[in-house]
Scaffold this motif. Structure first.
Motif, PDB file in Angstrom:
ATOM      1  N   ASP A  54     -19.526  -4.228   3.238  1.00 29.66           N
ATOM      2  CA  ASP A  54     -19.720  -5.123   2.092  1.00 29.66           C
ATOM      3  C   ASP A  54     -20.922  -6.039   2.312  1.00 29.66           C
ATOM      4  O   ASP A  54     -21.662  -6.329   1.375  1.00 29.66           O
ATOM      5  N   ARG A  55     -21.100  -6.472   3.578  1.00 29.70           N
ATOM      6  CA  ARG A  55     -22.260  -7.341   3.851  1.00 29.70           C
ATOM      7  C   ARG A  55     -23.568  -6.602   3.570  1.00 29.70           C
ATOM      8  O   ARG A  55     -24.519  -7.172   3.063  1.00 29.70           O
ATOM      9  N   HIS A  56     -23.598  -5.307   3.890  1.00 30.79           N
ATOM     10  CA  HIS A  56     -24.835  -4.539   3.700  1.00 30.79           C
ATOM     11  C   HIS A  56     -25.007  -4.044   2.259  1.00 30.79           C
ATOM     12  O   HIS A  56     -26.118  -4.030   1.737  1.00 30.79           O
ATOM     13  N   TYR A  57     -23.914  -3.579   1.660  1.00 32.69           N
ATOM     14  CA  TYR A  57     -24.059  -2.850   0.386  1.00 32.69           C
ATOM     15  C   TYR A  57     -23.246  -3.461  -0.762  1.00 32.69           C
ATOM     16  O   TYR A  57     -23.252  -2.911  -1.863  1.00 32.69           O
ATOM     17  N   GLY A  58     -22.544  -4.588  -0.482  1.00 29.31           N
ATOM     18  CA  GLY A  58     -21.703  -5.185  -1.526  1.00 29.31           C
ATOM     19  C   GLY A  58     -22.497  -5.525  -2.775  1.00 29.31           C
ATOM     20  O   GLY A  58     -22.056  -5.267  -3.906  1.00 29.31           O
ATOM     21  N   ALA A  59     -23.692  -6.095  -2.573  1.00 31.88           N
ATOM     22  CA  ALA A  59     -24.497  -6.499  -3.739  1.00 31.88           C
ATOM     23  C   ALA A  59     -24.906  -5.272  -4.550  1.00 31.88           C
ATOM     24  O   ALA A  59     -24.828  -5.274  -5.796  1.00 31.88           O
ATOM     25  N   ALA A  60     -25.296  -4.199  -3.858  1.00 35.52           N
ATOM     26  CA  ALA A  60     -25.723  -2.978  -4.567  1.00 35.52           C
ATOM     27  C   ALA A  60     -24.545  -2.356  -5.316  1.00 35.52           C
ATOM     28  O   ALA A  60     -24.696  -1.882  -6.452  1.00 35.52           O
ATOM     29  N   LEU A  61     -23.380  -2.383  -4.680  1.00 36.29           N
ATOM     30  CA  LEU A  61     -22.171  -1.826  -5.315  1.00 36.29           C
ATOM     31  C   LEU A  61     -21.849  -2.597  -6.601  1.00 36.29           C
ATOM     32  O   LEU A  61     -21.625  -2.016  -7.672  1.00 36.29           O
ATOM     33  N   ARG A  62     -21.882  -3.940  -6.490  1.00 36.39           N
ATOM     34  CA  ARG A  62     -21.551  -4.768  -7.661  1.00 36.39           C
ATOM     35  C   ARG A  62     -22.600  -4.583  -8.760  1.00 36.39           C
ATOM     36  O   ARG A  62     -22.279  -4.524  -9.945  1.00 36.39           O
ATOM     37  N   ALA A  63     -23.873  -4.493  -8.350  1.00 32.17           N
ATOM     38  CA  ALA A  63     -24.949  -4.331  -9.343  1.00 32.17           C
ATOM     39  C   ALA A  63     -24.802  -2.998 -10.079  1.00 32.17           C
ATOM     40  O   ALA A  63     -25.040  -2.924 -11.302  1.00 32.17           O
ATOM     41  N   TYR A  64     -24.390  -1.960  -9.352  1.00 34.33           N
ATOM     42  CA  TYR A  64     -24.227  -0.631  -9.967  1.00 34.33           C
ATOM     43  C   TYR A  64     -23.177  -0.702 -11.088  1.00 34.33           C
ATOM     44  O   TYR A  64     -23.417  -0.248 -12.210  1.00 34.33           O
ATOM     45  N   PHE A  65     -22.023  -1.280 -10.767  1.00 36.52           N
ATOM     46  CA  PHE A  65     -20.953  -1.307 -11.771  1.00 36.52           C
ATOM     47  C   PHE A  65     -21.301  -2.260 -12.920  1.00 36.52           C
ATOM     48  O   PHE A  65     -20.996  -1.973 -14.076  1.00 36.52           O
ATOM     49  N   ALA A  66     -21.959  -3.367 -12.580  1.00 33.46           N
ATOM     50  CA  ALA A  66     -22.368  -4.306 -13.640  1.00 33.46           C
ATOM     51  C   ALA A  66     -23.358  -3.625 -14.581  1.00 33.46           C
ATOM     52  O   ALA A  66     -23.253  -3.746 -15.813  1.00 33.46           O
ATOM     53  N   HIS A  67     -24.303  -2.880 -14.009  1.00 37.11           N
ATOM     54  CA  HIS A  67     -25.313  -2.183 -14.813  1.00 37.11           C
ATOM     55  C   HIS A  67     -24.646  -1.257 -15.831  1.00 37.11           C
ATOM     56  O   HIS A  67     -25.108  -1.125 -16.971  1.00 37.11           O
ATOM     57  N   HIS A  68     -23.546  -0.628 -15.407  1.00 38.81           N
ATOM     58  CA  HIS A  68     -22.884   0.325 -16.304  1.00 38.81           C
ATOM     59  C   HIS A  68     -21.753  -0.326 -17.117  1.00 38.81           C
ATOM     60  O   HIS A  68     -21.015   0.387 -17.819  1.00 38.81           O
ATOM     61  N   GLY A  69     -21.622  -1.646 -16.993  1.00 43.63           N
ATOM     62  CA  GLY A  69     -20.619  -2.352 -17.798  1.00 43.63           C
ATOM     63  C   GLY A  69     -19.183  -1.975 -17.423  1.00 43.63           C
ATOM     64  O   GLY A  69     -18.289  -1.972 -18.269  1.00 43.63           O
ATOM     65  N   GLY A 110     -15.896  -2.932 -15.186  1.00 42.62           N
ATOM     66  CA  GLY A 110     -15.284  -4.029 -14.430  1.00 42.62           C
ATOM     67  C   GLY A 110     -14.975  -3.582 -13.010  1.00 42.62           C
ATOM     68  O   GLY A 110     -14.453  -2.486 -12.802  1.00 42.62           O
ATOM     69  N   LEU A 111     -15.323  -4.433 -12.049  1.00 39.83           N
ATOM     70  CA  LEU A 111     -15.107  -4.063 -10.642  1.00 39.83           C
ATOM     71  C   LEU A 111     -14.322  -5.169  -9.954  1.00 39.83           C
ATOM     72  O   LEU A 111     -14.693  -6.342 -10.032  1.00 39.83           O
ATOM     73  N   THR A 112     -13.226  -4.818  -9.298  1.00 47.30           N
ATOM     74  CA  THR A 112     -12.482  -5.785  -8.492  1.00 47.30           C
ATOM     75  C   THR A 112     -12.480  -5.270  -7.066  1.00 47.30           C
ATOM     76  O   THR A 112     -12.077  -4.127  -6.818  1.00 47.30           O
ATOM     77  N   VAL A 113     -12.934  -6.120  -6.136  1.00 53.44           N
ATOM     78  CA  VAL A 113     -13.135  -5.667  -4.766  1.00 53.44           C
ATOM     79  C   VAL A 113     -12.231  -6.428  -3.801  1.00 53.44           C
ATOM     80  O   VAL A 113     -12.138  -7.651  -3.858  1.00 53.44           O
ATOM     81  N   MET A 114     -11.593  -5.692  -2.913  1.00 51.63           N
ATOM     82  CA  MET A 114     -10.966  -6.320  -1.751  1.00 51.63           C
ATOM     83  C   MET A 114     -11.876  -6.040  -0.557  1.00 51.63           C
ATOM     84  O   MET A 114     -12.152  -4.881  -0.233  1.00 51.63           O
ATOM     85  N   VAL A 115     -12.359  -7.117   0.067  1.00 53.89           N
ATOM     86  CA  VAL A 115     -13.199  -6.966   1.258  1.00 53.89           C
ATOM     87  C   VAL A 115     -12.256  -7.003   2.458  1.00 53.89           C
ATOM     88  O   VAL A 115     -11.529  -7.976   2.650  1.00 53.89           O
ATOM     89  N   CYS A 116     -12.266  -5.936   3.222  1.00 53.26           N
ATOM     90  CA  CYS A 116     -11.207  -5.754   4.223  1.00 53.26           C
ATOM     91  C   CYS A 116     -11.777  -5.574   5.632  1.00 53.26           C
ATOM     92  O   CYS A 116     -12.575  -4.662   5.855  1.00 53.26           O
ATOM     93  N   PRO A 117     -11.393  -6.426   6.582  1.00 48.56           N
ATOM     94  CA  PRO A 117     -11.822  -6.182   7.969  1.00 48.56           C
ATOM     95  C   PRO A 117     -11.301  -4.818   8.410  1.00 48.56           C
ATOM     96  O   PRO A 117     -10.139  -4.490   8.157  1.00 48.56           O
ATOM     97  N   ALA A 118     -12.150  -4.025   9.044  1.00 50.32           N
ATOM     98  CA  ALA A 118     -11.732  -2.652   9.367  1.00 50.32           C
ATOM     99  C   ALA A 118     -12.266  -2.223  10.730  1.00 50.32           C
ATOM    100  O   ALA A 118     -13.090  -1.324  10.839  1.00 50.32           O
ATOM    101  N   THR A 119     -11.796  -2.917  11.770  1.00 54.59           N
ATOM    102  CA  THR A 119     -12.113  -2.454  13.125  1.00 54.59           C
ATOM    103  C   THR A 119     -10.923  -1.635  13.614  1.00 54.59           C
ATOM    104  O   THR A 119      -9.862  -1.640  12.989  1.00 54.59           O
ATOM    105  N   GLU A 120     -11.109  -0.973  14.746  1.00 50.80           N
ATOM    106  CA  GLU A 120     -10.028  -0.135  15.272  1.00 50.80           C
ATOM    107  C   GLU A 120      -8.723  -0.921  15.409  1.00 50.80           C
ATOM    108  O   GLU A 120      -7.642  -0.405  15.133  1.00 50.80           O
ATOM    109  N   SER A 121      -8.828  -2.200  15.787  1.00 50.44           N
ATOM    110  CA  SER A 121      -7.593  -2.976  15.967  1.00 50.44           C
ATOM    111  C   SER A 121      -6.951  -3.362  14.630  1.00 50.44           C
ATOM    112  O   SER A 121      -5.850  -3.901  14.602  1.00 50.44           O
ATOM    113  N   ASP A 122      -7.642  -3.081  13.518  1.00 47.35           N
ATOM    114  CA  ASP A 122      -7.034  -3.331  12.197  1.00 47.35           C
ATOM    115  C   ASP A 122      -6.257  -2.116  11.689  1.00 47.35           C
ATOM    116  O   ASP A 122      -5.750  -2.138  10.562  1.00 47.35           O
ATOM    117  N   LYS A 123      -6.200  -1.049  12.494  1.00 46.99           N
ATOM    118  CA  LYS A 123      -5.484   0.140  12.023  1.00 46.99           C
ATOM    119  C   LYS A 123      -3.993  -0.046  12.237  1.00 46.99           C
ATOM    120  O   LYS A 123      -3.363   0.576  13.095  1.00 46.99           O
TER     121      LYS A 123
END
Ligand SMILES: NC(=O)c1ccc[n+]([C@@H]2O[C@H](COP(=O)([O-])OP(=O)(O)OC[C@H]3O[C@@H](n4cnc5c(N)ncnc54)[C@H](O)[C@@H]3O)[C@@H](O)[C@H]2O)c1
Length: 423
Positions: free
Chosen positions: A74-89, A91-104
């Motif tokens: 999300d830090r790298h591509y969150g803005a691009a992801l949101r811009a893509y969906f906004a461009h196409h009108g 609605g986007l709802t995002v859960m930003v989720c920590p995802a290291t091996e210890s989060d499994k």
């Protein structure tokens, strides 16, 4: 993706049927039931470019997208992801989720379920969730979607090499359990897997490298051409992140060919065995002993797979299935890619034998069914049993070979953080 819905079908992605009949003596009823899932895999480029239709085709008709996104991604591509969906009108709802091996863990799955559920997004049971990230988020969020409404479709946008060629299109959603890594889960393949190697530009070297192990694995037991491509271009693909940070158009094309061939190899076997009905799974090469020692040794997944590959390949040679030259070729490729080929945990015969028995039991109990290269690189055979003495002989041979290497066969950046278990 948006096929005409059949009347009364609960989802456009699944079909089912079966048969019910009374037993001949009239005292019982026998039932068969089948589930047919539809899946697709796409290798694309510029997935967040406004003209790229891949995500628009799925979410445009629905008017909304609910996404679970790996926090680093999300830090790298969150803005691009949101811009893509906004461009196409859309609605986007995002859960930003920590995802290291210890989060499994099931705790992470619960948190995702809470986000998707009635109190937050209220996702309908035929609404495909978008999952964005590497193997950890595909395993955990994939499992959450398997549990939500007992089965809710998801689209996997794979951002790491492991997710692109293996965990992403995999039907095995999971978290880590006590018996094994990945041992708690459900068979729930994504309805669409999207691969864009341009996203590898921000992936760090360690995670890029360990992903290469999953490609070597497929090549060594299933496709000689893929193996040759890795021998010829593997190091440059690693150095340029599949041509996303260097090299030329030809290298990028080679990178896409490697990804495509890996996926095809994987899906030729795993795609139609999505519910693991059969044990003849070539891609379990490197995954017979490693689940028993990966966490114990604190190895990054791909390096544990590579250590297991080295052991399995020596066993193949010892039983006369593989010429020494081919064993050496696999070993040399993994070395050139900086993958581990040995770890002292192999000398703990109690751990290795316990892991082997647990794997035998997981594979049905009748045999070990350990896939190894057989006859030549690109072909597979299954060791039904590996006696303790044979295993010890293979470990000893690999120990001696590793002792002669400058790094002791440990590879580059192969360890998890010992205090946090974070990859
Ligand atoms: N279910 C399966 O069949 C299957 C198969 C293979 C591996 N796996 C699992 O996959 C996991 C390993 O996968 P992985 O290597 O993707 O691990 P990962 O998901 O932990 O990703 C590695 C790291 O890279 C980051 N990342 C991902 N994409 C990025 C990008 N484009 N740019 C920058 N950072 C990025 C992640 O945040 C993480 O820190 C293991 O847990 C393994 O057990 C599962």
């Amino acid at each position: 993706m948006n096929a005409q819905r059949e009347p009364f079908a609960t989802s456009e992605y699944y079909r089912g049927g079966g048969e019910v009949r009374e037993t001949a003596d009239g005292t019982g009823i026998e039932i068969t039931a089948s589930l047919t899932a539809t899946m697709r895999v796409t290798v694309t480029s510029g997935v967040f470019g406004p003209d790229n239709p891949t995500l628009l085709d799925v979410y445009g008709p629905r008017g909304r997208c609910v996404a679970v996104v790996d926090a680093v991604v999300d830090r790298h591509y969150g803005a691009a992801l949101r811009a893509y969906f906004a461009h196409h009108g859309i609605g986007l709802t995002v859960m930003v989720c920590p995802a290291t091996e210890s989060d499994k863990t099931l705790r992470t799955v619960e948190r995702i379920l809470d986000f998707l559920g009635v109190n937050h997004c209220n996702v309908a049971r035929d609404e495909p969730i978008l999952v964005v990230g590497g193997g950890v988020i595909s395993d955990t969020a994939g499992l959450a979607t398997a549990l939500l409404h007992r089965r809710t479709p998801y689209v996997m946008l794979a951002t790491s090499v492991v997710a692109a060629v293996d965990a992403g299109p995999s039907p095995r959603t999971c978290v880590n359990g006590d018996q094994f890594k990945n041992s708690i889960g459900a068979y729930h393949p994504p309805v669409l897997t999207v691969v864009d190697s341009g996203l590898f530009a921000t992936l760090d070297d360690r995670h890029l490298r360990h992903g290469m192990a999953e490609i070597v694995k497929m090549a060594a037991v299933d496709e000689l051409r893929l193996f040759e491509l890795l021998e010829e271009h593997g190091e440059r693909l690693l150095a340029t992140r599949f041509g996303s940070t260097g090299g030329d158009a030809a290298l990028r094309k080679t990178g896409d060919e490697v990804l495509h061939r890996s996926l095809l190899s994987y899906l030729r076997h795993e795609g139609t065995n999505a519910y693991e009905i059969y044990q003849d799974r070539p891609h379990a090469y490197g995954h017979t002993w490693s689940p028993g020692f990966e966490r114990r040794a604190g190895l990054l997944h791909g390096h544990a797979v590579a250590v297991d590959m080295a052991l399995s390949t020596t066993l193949a040679e010892l039983v006369g299935w593989l010429p020494a030259a081919d064993r050496e070729r696999i070993h040399a490729l993994n070395r050139r890619l900086g993958l581990a080929v040995y770890d002292p945990v192999l000398e703990r015969s109690d751990i290795i034998l316990a892991g082997q028995e647990a794997m035998r039991s997981k594979r049905g109990g009748r045999a070990l069914w350990a896939p190894v290269p057989r006859g030549r690189i690109g072909a597979v055979g299954y060791l039904e049993d590996v006696p303790a003495e044979l295993l010890a002989e293979a470990v000893e041979l690999n120990r001696v070979r590793a002792a002669a290497l400058p790094d002791g066969g440990r590879g580059t950046g192969s360890r998890l953080d010992p205090t946090t278990g974070v990859s």
